[in-house]
Design a protein around this motif. Structure first.
Motif, PDB file in Angstrom:
ATOM      1  N   GLU A   1       0.835  -1.654   0.137  1.00 31.12           N
ATOM      2  CA  GLU A   1       0.207   0.125  -0.182  1.00 31.12           C
ATOM      3  C   GLU A   1       0.754   1.043   0.021  1.00 31.12           C
ATOM      4  O   GLU A   1       0.247   2.287  -0.385  1.00 31.12           O
ATOM      5  CB  GLU A   1      -0.556  -0.502   1.220  1.00 31.12           C
ATOM      6  N   VAL A   2       2.107   1.312   0.327  1.00 33.18           N
ATOM      7  CA  VAL A   2       2.243   2.670   0.511  1.00 33.18           C
ATOM      8  C   VAL A   2       3.676   3.004  -0.564  1.00 33.18           C
ATOM      9  O   VAL A   2       4.334   3.586  -1.005  1.00 33.18           O
ATOM     10  CB  VAL A   2       3.590   2.773   2.163  1.00 33.18           C
ATOM     11  N   ILE A   3       3.785   2.096  -1.438  1.00 35.93           N
ATOM     12  CA  ILE A   3       4.977   1.686  -2.394  1.00 35.93           C
ATOM     13  C   ILE A   3       4.488   2.942  -3.395  1.00 35.93           C
ATOM     14  O   ILE A   3       5.276   3.474  -4.545  1.00 35.93           O
ATOM     15  CB  ILE A   3       5.116   0.590  -3.333  1.00 35.93           C
ATOM     16  N   GLU A   4       3.146   2.798  -4.457  1.00 38.34           N
ATOM     17  CA  GLU A   4       2.829   4.097  -5.267  1.00 38.34           C
ATOM     18  C   GLU A   4       3.298   5.597  -4.503  1.00 38.34           C
ATOM     19  O   GLU A   4       4.255   6.131  -5.156  1.00 38.34           O
ATOM     20  CB  GLU A   4       1.682   3.823  -5.503  1.00 38.34           C
ATOM     21  N   ARG A   5       2.457   5.572  -2.984  1.00 41.31           N
ATOM     22  CA  ARG A   5       3.373   7.300  -2.534  1.00 41.31           C
ATOM     23  C   ARG A   5       4.555   7.271  -2.555  1.00 41.31           C
ATOM     24  O   ARG A   5       4.941   8.361  -3.115  1.00 41.31           O
ATOM     25  CB  ARG A   5       2.882   6.853  -1.670  1.00 41.31           C
ATOM     26  N   ASN A   6       5.418   6.526  -2.796  1.00 35.33           N
ATOM     27  CA  ASN A   6       6.745   6.521  -2.284  1.00 35.33           C
ATOM     28  C   ASN A   6       7.456   6.554  -3.846  1.00 35.33           C
ATOM     29  O   ASN A   6       8.912   7.301  -3.406  1.00 35.33           O
ATOM     30  CB  ASN A   6       7.436   5.294  -1.598  1.00 35.33           C
ATOM     31  N   VAL A   7       7.646   6.175  -4.513  1.00 36.43           N
ATOM     32  CA  VAL A   7       7.138   6.234  -5.376  1.00 36.43           C
ATOM     33  C   VAL A   7       7.297   8.017  -6.166  1.00 36.43           C
ATOM     34  O   VAL A   7       8.712   8.112  -6.032  1.00 36.43           O
ATOM     35  CB  VAL A   7       6.683   5.673  -6.836  1.00 36.43           C
ATOM     36  N   TYR A   8       6.848   8.316  -6.201  1.00 38.04           N
ATOM     37  CA  TYR A   8       6.801   9.685  -6.782  1.00 38.04           C
ATOM     38  C   TYR A   8       6.955  10.328  -5.329  1.00 38.04           C
ATOM     39  O   TYR A   8       6.765  11.569  -5.756  1.00 38.04           O
ATOM     40  CB  TYR A   8       5.078   9.911  -6.815  1.00 38.04           C
ATOM     41  N   ASP A   9       7.195  10.442  -4.473  1.00 37.60           N
ATOM     42  CA  ASP A   9       7.977  11.629  -3.114  1.00 37.60           C
ATOM     43  C   ASP A   9       9.236  11.355  -2.990  1.00 37.60           C
ATOM     44  O   ASP A   9       9.900  12.288  -3.491  1.00 37.60           O
ATOM     45  CB  ASP A   9       7.574  11.114  -1.950  1.00 37.60           C
ATOM     46  N   MET A  10       9.961  10.402  -3.514  1.00 39.79           N
ATOM     47  CA  MET A  10      10.468  10.014  -4.452  1.00 39.79           C
ATOM     48  C   MET A  10      11.653  10.927  -5.624  1.00 39.79           C
ATOM     49  O   MET A  10      12.949  11.686  -5.497  1.00 39.79           O
ATOM     50  CB  MET A  10      11.918   8.662  -4.299  1.00 39.79           C
ATOM     51  N   VAL A  11      10.475  10.707  -6.655  1.00 39.09           N
ATOM     52  CA  VAL A  11      10.865  10.880  -7.167  1.00 39.09           C
ATOM     53  C   VAL A  11      10.720  12.366  -7.569  1.00 39.09           C
ATOM     54  O   VAL A  11      11.535  13.920  -7.937  1.00 39.09           O
ATOM     55  CB  VAL A  11       9.853  10.718  -8.693  1.00 39.09           C
ATOM     56  N   ILE A  12       9.495  13.687  -7.058  1.00 39.61           N
ATOM     57  CA  ILE A  12      10.047  14.690  -5.990  1.00 39.61           C
ATOM     58  C   ILE A  12      11.080  15.121  -6.170  1.00 39.61           C
ATOM     59  O   ILE A  12      12.105  16.420  -6.268  1.00 39.61           O
ATOM     60  CB  ILE A  12       8.922  15.300  -6.080  1.00 39.61           C
ATOM     61  N   ASP A  13      11.682  14.538  -5.309  1.00 37.50           N
ATOM     62  CA  ASP A  13      12.830  14.694  -4.419  1.00 37.50           C
ATOM     63  C   ASP A  13      13.947  14.961  -5.625  1.00 37.50           C
ATOM     64  O   ASP A  13      15.008  15.359  -4.951  1.00 37.50           O
ATOM     65  CB  ASP A  13      13.388  13.984  -3.334  1.00 37.50           C
ATOM     66  N   TRP A  14      14.226  13.621  -6.213  1.00 34.28           N
ATOM     67  CA  TRP A  14      15.250  13.664  -7.408  1.00 34.28           C
ATOM     68  C   TRP A  14      15.353  15.335  -8.613  1.00 34.28           C
ATOM     69  O   TRP A  14      16.242  15.682  -8.209  1.00 34.28           O
ATOM     70  CB  TRP A  14      14.746  12.479  -8.192  1.00 34.28           C
ATOM     71  N   ILE A  15      14.139  15.118  -8.695  1.00 39.30           N
ATOM     72  CA  ILE A  15      13.620  16.696  -9.328  1.00 39.30           C
ATOM     73  C   ILE A  15      14.320  17.725  -8.468  1.00 39.30           C
ATOM     74  O   ILE A  15      15.563  18.840  -9.232  1.00 39.30           O
ATOM     75  CB  ILE A  15      12.517  16.984 -10.213  1.00 39.30           C
ATOM     76  N   ALA A  16      14.003  17.740  -7.321  1.00 37.90           N
ATOM     77  CA  ALA A  16      14.210  19.165  -6.385  1.00 37.90           C
ATOM     78  C   ALA A  16      15.168  19.200  -6.132  1.00 37.90           C
ATOM     79  O   ALA A  16      16.447  20.347  -6.132  1.00 37.90           O
ATOM     80  CB  ALA A  16      13.484  18.579  -5.231  1.00 37.90           C
ATOM     81  N   ALA A  17      16.304  17.868  -5.761  1.00 38.88           N
ATOM     82  CA  ALA A  17      17.549  18.459  -5.894  1.00 38.88           C
ATOM     83  C   ALA A  17      18.712  18.613  -7.182  1.00 38.88           C
ATOM     84  O   ALA A  17      19.040  19.131  -7.453  1.00 38.88           O
ATOM     85  CB  ALA A  17      17.889  16.804  -5.599  1.00 38.88           C
ATOM     86  N   GLY A  18      18.190  18.387  -8.514  1.00 38.03           N
ATOM     87  CA  GLY A  18      18.483  19.250 -10.275  1.00 38.03           C
ATOM     88  C   GLY A  18      19.004  18.215 -10.425  1.00 38.03           C
ATOM     89  O   GLY A  18      18.997  18.428 -12.607  1.00 38.03           O
ATOM     90  N   LEU A  19      17.540  16.941 -10.801  1.00 36.74           N
ATOM     91  CA  LEU A  19      18.629  16.309 -12.047  1.00 36.74           C
ATOM     92  C   LEU A  19      16.788  16.866 -12.693  1.00 36.74           C
ATOM     93  O   LEU A  19      15.886  17.321 -12.675  1.00 36.74           O
ATOM     94  CB  LEU A  19      17.091  15.281 -11.283  1.00 36.74           C
ATOM     95  N   ASP A  20      17.531  16.873 -14.085  1.00 37.57           N
ATOM     96  CA  ASP A  20      16.844  17.496 -15.407  1.00 37.57           C
ATOM     97  C   ASP A  20      16.457  16.541 -16.059  1.00 37.57           C
ATOM     98  O   ASP A  20      16.526  15.291 -16.818  1.00 37.57           O
ATOM     99  CB  ASP A  20      17.716  18.863 -16.440  1.00 37.57           C
ATOM    100  N   PRO A  21      14.823  16.238 -16.021  1.00 38.01           N
ATOM    101  CA  PRO A  21      14.163  15.626 -17.071  1.00 38.01           C
ATOM    102  C   PRO A  21      14.800  15.163 -18.574  1.00 38.01           C
ATOM    103  O   PRO A  21      14.331  14.438 -19.242  1.00 38.01           O
ATOM    104  CB  PRO A  21      12.515  15.816 -17.114  1.00 38.01           C
ATOM    105  N   GLU A  22      15.075  16.523 -18.774  1.00 40.52           N
ATOM    106  CA  GLU A  22      15.078  16.911 -20.972  1.00 40.52           C
ATOM    107  C   GLU A  22      16.732  16.416 -20.727  1.00 40.52           C
ATOM    108  O   GLU A  22      17.590  16.416 -22.136  1.00 40.52           O
ATOM    109  CB  GLU A  22      15.261  18.283 -20.986  1.00 40.52           C
TER     110      GLU A  22
END
Length: 399
Positions: free
Chosen positions: A54-75
């Motif tokens: 039950e926690v995996i879906e929420r964890n997935v997107y929380d983590m991706v937001i942190d990746w992008i916030a830290a500076g990962l550029d999807p481009e």
């Protein structure tokens, strides 16, 4: 084309400062010079937490937001979810057919994790096979490099062995010898003889010098060789067939290890973390409550920074003048522990502010981060499908 780098993280939810300094900061730096593929390893999370669905879906997107916030550029970097690509599971299954059981049982982290996670039932095929699934994750994108710490280097070496064995088993068609001979003839008589000498030397004693000399001969003839001939000769040099799967290298780059608030490893299970996007008031409170040198009971007692967990934070966050100030003030009782902690508080809050600002756009519009993951997953799918076509061809499964 830039060399490809691949790495992933299990979806544990919002990340903490240890994740950032131990891996994520390095990922952001690598995207400038490499073709980076970064994935959410949700299947890997199930190898140890298969009951916590039950926690995996929420964890997935929380983590991706942190990746992008830290500076990962999807481009610049391809961000995707492992479970959205069934090709990973297919390659894992096909690799399992020819991977010796002993290779998996000897992985250092296998017994180590069983010992550490005694509260969980890890007597499953999924847990035993997770290093092979990890190998499939890497090999399906033909990654050149995998950024790892010393404790994970054995996983990359296993991946290399799996690729080497696959190429040896399936990179040799019935006309393999004839194709090798034809490719060698294009080198010229003298270079072909020299190439063969280096191949034998590498095969007999594993001489890296012989391997390098053989590769140099092939590169020298690049204009007269087709890409297939080049691949064939390099595979033959290493004692395998055509390199259907690429043997990756471990990329050891400088990373910063940040311990937890108590001096132990920073981990949610230990309750000693600071989240990347934690509220400023909570950050300040946590750092102010950090334990210090146990021998410095009173304000007038002299201390030793090396005995204090706060000093480890100074090593990461403070400049040299500040560290000199801490050492002098602590060892002479010239400053108190709360004074010592203030520069750390200021530095952590300053580092976190851009992360909170960048994350806000995705927290208020979740569909935006979903779209980024969808686009990255489709880019990854294009590469994965081509690799699986090559694998099926090599294994005779493309009927």
């Amino acid at each position: 084309m830039r060399p490809r780098v691949l790495s992933g993280m299990r979806p544990t939810g919002a990340l903490h400062l240890g994740h950032y300094h131990g891996a994520l900061k390095n990922w952001v730096r690598l995207q400038q010079d490499y073709d980076c593929f970064y994935f959410v390893a949700d299947w890997h999370a199930l190898t140890t937490h298969y009951e916590d669905r039950e926690v995996i879906e929420r964890n997935v997107y929380d983590m991706v937001i942190d990746w992008i916030a830290a500076g990962l550029d999807p481009e610049k970097a391809t961000i995707f979810i492992q479970s959205r690509l069934p090709e990973h599971a297919e390659l894992f299954t096909l690799l399992a057919m020819g991977t010796p059981l002993g290779w998996l049982e000897r992985v250092p982290t296998y017994k180590d994790q069983i010992e550490k996670l005694k509260d969980r039932d890890l007597a499953t095929y999924g847990f035993l096979g997770y290093p092979l699934l990890q190998a499939a994750d890497i090999l399906i994108y033909k990654a050149t490099y995998v950024p790892v710490g010393e404790d994970q280097a054995s996983h990359v070496e296993l991946t290399r062995e799996v690729a080497r064995r696959f190429n040896h088993l399936y990179g040799r068609g019935s006309d393999f010898d004839a194709r090798v001979a034809a490719a060698q003839a294009k080198l010229g008589k003298d270079d072909a003889r020299y190439f063969e000498k280096q191949r034998k030397a590498f095969g007999q004693d594993g001489s890296t010098e012989a391997l390098a000399k053989g590769e140099a001969i092939v590169r020298k003839a690049a204009e007269t060789l087709s890409p297939e001939d080049t691949e064939l000769l390099l595979g033959h040099l290493k004692g395998s067939g055509r390199s259907v799967l690429t043997e990756p290298q471990a990329l050891h780059t400088e990373v910063t290890k940040l311990p937890g608030l108590d001096g132990a490893k920073m981990s949610k299970s230990y309750g000693n973390t600071i989240a990347m996007r934690e509220e400023p008031a909570q950050v300040e409170q946590k750092i102010r409550r950090m334990p210090t040198d146990p021998q410095r009971v009173r304000r007038t007692d002299k201390g030793d920074p090396e005995r204090c967990p706060v000093w480890e934070f100074h090593k990461v966050y403070s400049d040299e003048p500040t560290r000199d100030w801490v050492v002098k003030g602590c060892t002479t009782a010239g400053i108190g522990c709360l004074e010592c902690k203030q520069p750390v508080i200021d530095a952590v809050l300053k580092e976190q502010q851009p992360w909170r600002d960048r994350a806000e756009a995705y927290l208020t519009n979740p569909k935006q981060v979903h779209w980024i993951v969808e686009m990255g997953t489709e880019r990854a799918r294009t590469v994965a499908r081509q690799t699986m076509k090559d694998v099926r061809d090599a294994m005779g499964l493309n009927y």
